[in-house]
Design a protein around this motif. Structure first.
Motif, mmCIF file in Angstrom:
data_model
loop_
_atom_site.group_PDB
_atom_site.id
_atom_site.type_symbol
_atom_site.label_atom_id
_atom_site.label_comp_id
_atom_site.label_asym_id
_atom_site.label_seq_id
_atom_site.Cartn_x
_atom_site.Cartn_y
_atom_site.Cartn_z
ATOM 1 N N THR A 185 12.743 -1.461 -3.446
ATOM 2 C CA THR A 185 12.017 -2.291 -2.481
ATOM 3 C C THR A 185 12.941 -3.357 -1.896
ATOM 4 O O THR A 185 12.752 -3.830 -0.790
ATOM 5 N N PRO B 62 10.590 2.528 2.279
ATOM 6 C CA PRO B 62 10.084 2.149 3.598
ATOM 7 C C PRO B 62 8.750 1.407 3.535
ATOM 8 O O PRO B 62 8.440 0.636 4.433
ATOM 9 N N GLY B 63 7.932 1.650 2.509
ATOM 10 C CA GLY B 63 6.690 0.877 2.418
ATOM 11 C C GLY B 63 5.527 1.520 3.150
ATOM 12 O O GLY B 63 4.431 0.981 3.150
ATOM 13 N N SER B 64 5.763 2.667 3.781
ATOM 14 C CA SER B 64 4.622 3.380 4.363
ATOM 15 C C SER B 64 4.719 4.860 3.962
ATOM 16 O O SER B 64 5.811 5.379 3.703
ATOM 17 N N TYR B 65 3.561 5.483 3.906
ATOM 18 C CA TYR B 65 3.502 6.862 3.435
ATOM 19 C C TYR B 65 4.320 7.788 4.320
ATOM 20 O O TYR B 65 5.164 8.543 3.837
ATOM 21 N N THR C 281 8.046 7.006 4.144
ATOM 22 C CA THR C 281 8.614 7.445 2.865
ATOM 23 C C THR C 281 8.773 8.959 2.865
ATOM 24 O O THR C 281 9.800 9.503 2.402
ATOM 25 N N SER D 115 9.631 -10.617 -2.812
ATOM 26 C CA SER D 115 10.359 -9.467 -2.278
ATOM 27 C C SER D 115 9.981 -8.191 -2.989
ATOM 28 O O SER D 115 9.954 -7.133 -2.396
ATOM 29 N N HIS D 116 9.692 -8.283 -4.239
ATOM 30 C CA HIS D 116 9.395 -7.054 -4.945
ATOM 31 C C HIS D 116 7.942 -6.907 -5.343
ATOM 32 O O HIS D 116 7.236 -6.027 -4.883
ATOM 33 N N ARG E 184 5.480 -6.908 -2.517
ATOM 34 C CA ARG E 184 5.653 -5.819 -1.555
ATOM 35 C C ARG E 184 5.249 -4.469 -2.150
ATOM 36 O O ARG E 184 4.810 -3.573 -1.430
ATOM 37 N N SER F 51 2.761 -1.887 -0.504
ATOM 38 C CA SER F 51 3.156 -0.526 -0.111
ATOM 39 C C SER F 51 2.129 0.493 -0.579
ATOM 40 O O SER F 51 1.804 1.455 0.125
ATOM 41 N N ARG G 38 -0.844 0.419 1.601
ATOM 42 C CA ARG G 38 -0.480 1.062 2.862
ATOM 43 C C ARG G 38 -0.423 2.594 2.716
ATOM 44 O O ARG G 38 -1.009 3.347 3.484
ATOM 45 N N CYS G 39 0.283 3.014 1.673
ATOM 46 C CA CYS G 39 0.475 4.463 1.499
ATOM 47 C C CYS G 39 -0.853 5.173 1.246
ATOM 48 O O CYS G 39 -1.143 6.208 1.842
ATOM 49 N N GLU H 107 -2.864 5.475 4.283
ATOM 50 C CA GLU H 107 -2.319 6.557 5.119
ATOM 51 C C GLU H 107 -2.739 7.939 4.588
ATOM 52 O O GLU H 107 -3.087 8.839 5.359
ATOM 53 N N ARG I 125 3.788 -7.288 5.616
ATOM 54 C CA ARG I 125 5.126 -6.908 5.176
ATOM 55 C C ARG I 125 6.201 -7.619 6.010
ATOM 56 O O ARG I 125 7.203 -8.102 5.491
#
Lengths: 143, 746
Positions: free
Chosen positions: A94, A116-119, A122, B532-533, B536, B540, B543-544, B547, B576
């Motif tokens: 990260t 990248p932080g997005s599906y 990534t 930062s970690h 985030r 993520s 977000r993922c 998606e 982000r």
């Protein structure tokens, strides 16, 4: 034979990784280790893996921020061991902090990829990585 | 013997207490205390006893009076009585009738010998007069309002007691030169009041004797002194010590001095202040004059009364001053404690450093700035003075009332600063507090020229002699101020401690603050890392998975649910970005600067390419002009110009043909880059907020942004000791200017 050995202690990231690999639909084999010490045991055939013949992956994908042994520790100890000295290792982190990136390179990383932080993003990155490291990259194998 | 080099120390070396003679109006013998055997006798003793001195030496005391009508046993009885009581002087003077004449016998014991001195008696009537005078003197001391008045009255009393032509009160200065401060004289004599005498007039060993033997009389300067004979072999090379003798002969140098002044008889009475010689009551008579012992005692008593009064008056005066200065010092201390600001506490409040002494000017050299109070030398002179004090190695304070003599440049400002008192606050930092006293341009009337004590005799030999002329000789005493009193010095020394305490306290506070800042930075580091970690990572995941939901189950969702999920995705995106910018911002504040020359053409071309890649389908033109190199940290420079150029690109989005002009200008001290766009611009009234963290301008709301970019830019510019400014008009575009110093700060 194992294609990718992924060291990742965040189960979500491991899960998403699994989903994306399966989505690639290329019959890529992978194993996820949730701690650095387990990965090291595997790579150096020690601890749980003593007296076992483990298979070296084509790529070690290494998260740097791990509880316990850090990614950097795993990297250093892998490089210090003859069998895995030239194992292709890609940092998957990260952190985009230049300091972290620099120390990873100094410890002998082969490549550094910021998560990248997005599906979708990534997925795209993983696809490229698999293409390169599993198909195009030439390795030195120690058996 | 004529010494080859003559200076006034010759006079100082003269052993005046063992001259080996007595004045011839009296007689002396010295005996051993156990056997009463005679070991010294004055040559003239034959006049008193009819026996030659040489025949008395080694003999018992009983032999002494065999030629007189007084039995020797009388003397022995007297000696036995005073010897038993060990109070040799208790019976002084002892009146004896000898061969038809009365004598005063004065006995004292000194350095293992008993000295017996006979001198004539005066008029009996004097005794009662003297007692009256003493009583009057006592009330005088109590009633005199001023010191001058007291001294003048004392001179008059003493003149009545001893009946001399002239009685002066002579006061010593710190350099031992003397001044006539009171005088009582016969009308026909020329006045000496106000005259100054050089220190050499009364040499050091004479001053020592004045402290021991408070009354000293020379009855006839013209008489031939009588030699003191010693018992053969007694003691080897050891003349009789006449320190306490009343008859002690006078140094030939002094006799000449008196003759030059036309004085035949003199008497001095010491005035002491705290055991030190403060002055003398000096009495002159133009003809020989003998003052008998009781009258001298009366005069001595008056002088002791005056000495005591001096101490009392001076102590009182000192106490009053000290108390006043101490109170002021205390107020300053309180000001220091309250304000915690040394400069303000010492110079800006109603009570200032100027008030702790009798100085007419004060100056504080602190933090490389000069603060002046009252009459002082100018700022440059004070800075130079600070350098000088630093070079003298002064540790805590320095005090002089003759600054120009120590430090010649001070002559230019002697009118305000002939006297200097200074305390060292820090030699390393060149920090001092000064007090000044003006030159006391003093019209000093010297009794003779003090610079010419050596005369050349007619035969060509040089010898030391008192001056021949007493015509007033005037010298302007330059470069001297009133001296600094003990009270003044003690108060400023205390003030120094008070100031240093505050300074140290503040230094400690700053150190503590630094430690806390260090801790805060470390915490911020840890926090940044968390941001930062750890922040985030779950972001993520959100977000993922959103998606994944959209991708895998999108078909099952209503359009509204799909739109909501898209909002989740957009929000995580925005969060982000914010997190990333905050990280950059904190990183720009703390990371080490790695300053090096930067190829600006390369840097700007790189940024242009990146921006062009992400702004497809737009008419955006970057016009890069002159690109002088700057010295900066490469990462930070990249960040800075990326932010400025992306902003220019961003805020020209609505412009049909966007043009961004970048050019650098090199001047003597700096390199200035300007980034000009033809975008939306902004109202300069809002300009004050533009570099504030998270602040965005009203007309920028429609554009993506976190409000961190320009804050980062500002931080980077500050880190490089540069400047940033801008000009803008709504809808007319904006120009940013950044300047970098040619020699960057490290």
């Amino acid at each position: 034979m194992i294609d990718v050995l992924y060291v990742e202690d965040n189960p979500n990231d491991a899960d998403i990784f699994g989903r994306l690999i399966r989505k690639l639909n290329r019959s890529i084999t992978y194993t996820v280790f949730s701690s650095g010490s387990e990965a090291l045991d595997y790579l150096r055939e020690q601890g749980r893996y003593e007296q076992q013949k483990t298979t070296l992956p084509k790529l070690l994908l290494l998260d740097l921020n791990l509880d316990g042994l850090s990614g950097l520790d795993v990297l250093e100890q892998t490089r210090a061991f003859a069998r895995t000295r030239y194992l292709p290792i890609v940092a998957f982190s990260t952190s985009d902090n230049p300091k972290d990136i620099k120390s990873a390179y100094e410890a002998g990383i082969n490549a550094y990829v910021v998560k990248p932080g997005s599906y979708q993003a990534t997925g795209a990155v993983l696809e490229k990585m698999c293409d390169f490291w599993l198909e195009n990259n030439t390795r030195i194998d120690y058996k | 013997m004529t010494p080859s080099i003559i200076d006034l120390t010759n006079c100082e070396r003269e052993p005046i207490h063992i001259l080996g003679h007595i004045q011839s109006y009296g007689y002396l013998i010295a005996i051993q205390p156990d056997t009463y055997a005679i070991v010294h006798a004055s040559d003239n003793i034959v006049d008193l006893t009819g026996i030659e001195a040489a025949q008395l030496l080694g003999q018992p005391i009983s032999k002494l009076l065999t030629g007189t009508d007084l039995p020797g046993s009388t003397l022995i009885e007297i000696l036995n009585v005073v010897g038993r009581n060990e109070s040799w002087e208790s019976m002084n003077p002892h009146r004896l009738h000898l061969n038809g004449k009365y004598w005063n016998l004065i006995i004292h014991y000194y350095k293992g010998l008993i000295l017996l001195e006979w001198e004539p008696i005066g008029n009996d009537q004097n005794l009662s007069i003297n007692q009256q005078l003493i009583a009057q003197a006592l009330s005088e001391v109590q009633s005199s309002r001023t010191l001058d008045e007291l001294l003048q009255n004392t001179a008059r009393r003493v003149k009545s007691i001893i009946g001399y032509d002239r009685v002066m009160v002579y006061r010593f200065g710190p350099d031992w030169h003397g001044k006539v401060v009171a005088e009582e004289k016969d009308d026909d004599l020329e006045p000496f009041l106000g005259l100054h005498y050089p220190a050499t007039d009364i040499p050091r060993q004479a001053r020592e004797l004045y402290k021991v033997n408070l009354v000293r009389m020379i009855a006839d300067a013209g008489s031939v002194p009588s030699r003191i004979l010693s018992k053969p072999g007694w003691p080897e090379n050891q003349p009789l010590d006449l320190t306490h003798s009343v008859l002690r002969a006078v140094s030939p140098v002094h006799i000449e001095y008196l003759k030059n002044m036309g004085v035949q008889a003199s008497m001095s009475i010491s005035l002491l202040y705290r055991g030190e010689l403060w002055g003398l009551i000096s009495c002159h008579n133009t003809s020989p004059r003998f003052v008998d012992f009781p009258a001298r005692q009366a005069a001595k008593f008056v002088s002791q009364l005056l000495s005591a009064s001096l101490e009392f008056r001076k102590d009182k005066e000192d106490q009053t001053n000290l108390l006043q200065y101490q109170q002021t010092g205390q107020q300053l201390h309180e000001q220091l404690l309250l304000s915690d600001d040394v400069v303000r506490a010492l110079t800006k409040l109603p009570i200032t450093a100027l008030h702790v002494t009798g100085a007419t000017g004060a100056a504080l050299l602190f933090n490389n700035k000069v603060y002046r109070l009252g009459a002082t030398p100018d700022e440059n002179a004070i800075r130079a003075l600070g350098d000088w004090v630093g070079a003298t190695g002064t540790e805590s304070f320095l005090e002089t009332n003759q600054l120009p003599n120590l430090y010649p440049p001070a002559e230019t400002f002697r009118a305000v600063g002939a006297g200097l008192l200074t305390i060292v606050l820090s030699r390393e930092l060149n920090e001092y507090l000064f007090w000044f006293k003006p030159e006391r341009i003093e019209q000093v009337t010297w009794a003779g020229n003090p610079d010419k004590p050596v005369t050349v005799e007619d035969d060509g030999t040089r010898r030391l002699s008192p001056r021949k002329s007493f015509a007033a000789w005037t010298e302007i005493v330059h470069n001297t101020s009133e001296p600094w009193s003990e009270a003044e010095i003690s108060v400023v020394v205390k003030l120094r401690e008070d100031i240093l305490q505050i300074v140290t306290k503040q230094a400690n506070e700053i150190r503590l603050l630094n430690q806390r800042l260090q801790l805060a930075y470390e915490e911020l580091d840890a926090f940044s890392y968390t941001v930062s970690h750890d922040l985030r990572t779950p972001l993520s995941s959100i977000r993922c998975y959103t998606e994944i939901l959209v991708e895998e189950y999108g078909a099952d969702l209503t359009p509204d649910a799909q739109a909501l999920l898209q909002k989740v995705i957009d929000s995580t995106d925005r969060m982000r970005q914010l997190i990333r910018h905050i990280l950059y911002y904190s990183r720009m504040g703390r990371s080490e600067l790695d300053t090096q020359p930067i190829d600006m053409r390369q840097l700007l071309d790189g940024i242009r390419e990146e921006i062009m890649v992400t702004t497809k389908d737009r008419l955006l033109h970057f016009d890069i002009g002159e690109t002088p190199a700057i010295k900066a940290d490469p990462t930070m420079a990249l960040q800075l110009f990326t932010n400025l150029l992306s902003n220019a690109a961003k805020y020209t989005q609505l412009t049909t043909e966007a043009v961004v002009r970048i050019k650098g200008v090199q001047t003597d001290g700096e390199v200035i880059y300007s980034i000009e766009d033809n975008g939306i611009g902004f109202d300069m009234k809002q300009a004050g907020k533009i570099f504030d963290l998270f602040k965005r301008l009203e007309n920028a709301r429609a554009f993506d942004g976190s409000g961190v970019g320009l804050a980062i830019v500002k931080r980077i510019v500050n880190r490089h000791q540069g400047k940033i400014w801008f000009h803008s008009e709504p809808n007319q575009g904006t120009t940013f200017f950044v300047s970098f110093p040619v020699i960057p700060a490290t």
